[in-house]
Write a protein that holds these residues in place. Sequence first.
Motif, PDB file in Angstrom:
ATOM      1  N   ILE A  24       0.864  -1.227   0.001  1.00  0.00           N
ATOM      2  CA  ILE A  24      -0.011  -0.007  -0.006  1.00  0.00           C
ATOM      3  C   ILE A  24       0.831   1.165   0.030  1.00  0.00           C
ATOM      4  O   ILE A  24       1.802   1.134   0.777  1.00  0.00           O
ATOM      5  N   GLY A  25       0.578   2.129  -0.711  1.00  0.00           N
ATOM      6  CA  GLY A  25       1.128   3.615  -0.806  1.00  0.00           C
ATOM      7  C   GLY A  25       1.884   4.007  -2.029  1.00  0.00           C
ATOM      8  O   GLY A  25       2.259   5.132  -2.150  1.00  0.00           O
ATOM      9  N   SER A  26       1.887   3.233  -3.140  1.00  0.00           N
ATOM     10  CA  SER A  26       2.571   3.604  -4.354  1.00  0.00           C
ATOM     11  C   SER A  26       1.556   4.295  -5.349  1.00  0.00           C
ATOM     12  O   SER A  26       0.434   3.774  -5.612  1.00  0.00           O
ATOM     13  N   ALA A  27       2.132   5.560  -5.347  1.00  0.00           N
ATOM     14  CA  ALA A  27       1.134   6.228  -6.180  1.00  0.00           C
ATOM     15  C   ALA A  27       1.294   6.178  -7.532  1.00  0.00           C
ATOM     16  O   ALA A  27       0.384   6.317  -8.354  1.00  0.00           O
ATOM     17  N   SER A  28       2.551   5.993  -8.010  1.00  0.00           N
ATOM     18  CA  SER A  28       2.760   5.654  -9.278  1.00  0.00           C
ATOM     19  C   SER A  28       4.294   5.088  -9.632  1.00  0.00           C
ATOM     20  O   SER A  28       4.994   5.343  -8.651  1.00  0.00           O
ATOM     21  N   VAL A  29       4.353   4.650 -10.847  1.00  0.00           N
ATOM     22  CA  VAL A  29       5.635   3.693 -11.000  1.00  0.00           C
ATOM     23  C   VAL A  29       6.078   4.100 -12.443  1.00  0.00           C
ATOM     24  O   VAL A  29       5.107   4.171 -13.401  1.00  0.00           O
ATOM     25  N   ASP A  30       7.319   4.450 -12.518  1.00  0.00           N
ATOM     26  CA  ASP A  30       7.958   4.630 -13.788  1.00  0.00           C
ATOM     27  C   ASP A  30       8.588   3.471 -13.890  1.00  0.00           C
ATOM     28  O   ASP A  30       9.698   3.010 -13.427  1.00  0.00           O
ATOM     29  N   LEU A  31       8.218   2.588 -15.183  1.00  0.00           N
ATOM     30  CA  LEU A  31       8.871   1.490 -15.257  1.00  0.00           C
ATOM     31  C   LEU A  31      10.312   1.761 -15.930  1.00  0.00           C
ATOM     32  O   LEU A  31      10.354   2.765 -16.660  1.00  0.00           O
ATOM     33  N   PRO A  32      10.938   0.697 -16.005  1.00  0.00           N
ATOM     34  CA  PRO A  32      12.149   0.784 -16.948  1.00  0.00           C
ATOM     35  C   PRO A  32      12.205   1.035 -18.117  1.00  0.00           C
ATOM     36  O   PRO A  32      11.094   0.677 -18.976  1.00  0.00           O
ATOM     37  N   GLU A  33      13.077   1.886 -18.850  1.00  0.00           N
ATOM     38  CA  GLU A  33      13.368   1.992 -20.307  1.00  0.00           C
ATOM     39  C   GLU A  33      14.258   0.748 -20.734  1.00  0.00           C
ATOM     40  O   GLU A  33      15.410   0.558 -20.227  1.00  0.00           O
ATOM     41  N   ILE A  34      13.605  -0.069 -21.823  1.00  0.00           N
ATOM     42  CA  ILE A  34      14.436  -1.012 -22.229  1.00  0.00           C
ATOM     43  C   ILE A  34      15.400  -0.571 -23.388  1.00  0.00           C
ATOM     44  O   ILE A  34      14.819   0.028 -24.639  1.00  0.00           O
ATOM     45  N   SER A  35      16.577  -0.413 -23.048  1.00  0.00           N
ATOM     46  CA  SER A  35      17.506   0.216 -24.359  1.00  0.00           C
ATOM     47  C   SER A  35      18.780  -0.671 -24.463  1.00  0.00           C
ATOM     48  O   SER A  35      19.364  -0.998 -23.561  1.00  0.00           O
TER      49      SER A  35
END
Length: 175
Positions: A24-35
């Motif tokens: 509980i508590g995650s407002a948003s997630v930036d997923l990894p950039e696959i490079s």
Amino acid sequence: MANSMIQTISLINFECYVDGNRYIGSASVDLPEISYLTSETSGAGIAGKIDTPILGHTENLEVTLHWRTIFANPIQLLDNDGVMLTLRGAMQEYDASNGKQKVLAVKITLRAMAAGMTLGKLEPGEQTDTESKLNCDYIKIEIDGVRYFEHDTFNFVHYVKSRDLLKEVKTALGL
């Protein structure tokens, strides 16, 4: 049915699990950039330069979890032991050919270790905008139970859809 008539509208919602427990508590997630790692090619007979991707090898995969406030969960992620993050989402898909909507299950599994934390700011009545940064050595993306992508840095795994891009490389290396 033609795929051109299907549109994914949005992510309805998602849940974040750490080591199998609802987080509980995650407002948003930036997923990894696959490079991909690349090698520059230039020289005689080539009209310029080109960066050629190295098969199945990626740059660092970083994920960022954005929190509204400072509390125990993001601080505990600073422990240098790796964690398994599982992000489960419900994505809404619209089929324009028949006007029907469908819910797709999206599951992203990440094995990660702490890279750092931005504590944010303290201001009365406001969010702190705390962030946890993690470096991933494993990621798998599944949509409706179908594996579309899997990368495991330490175990030499790199699948795109059903194709093992490192299969011939592992054979050449005797793995």
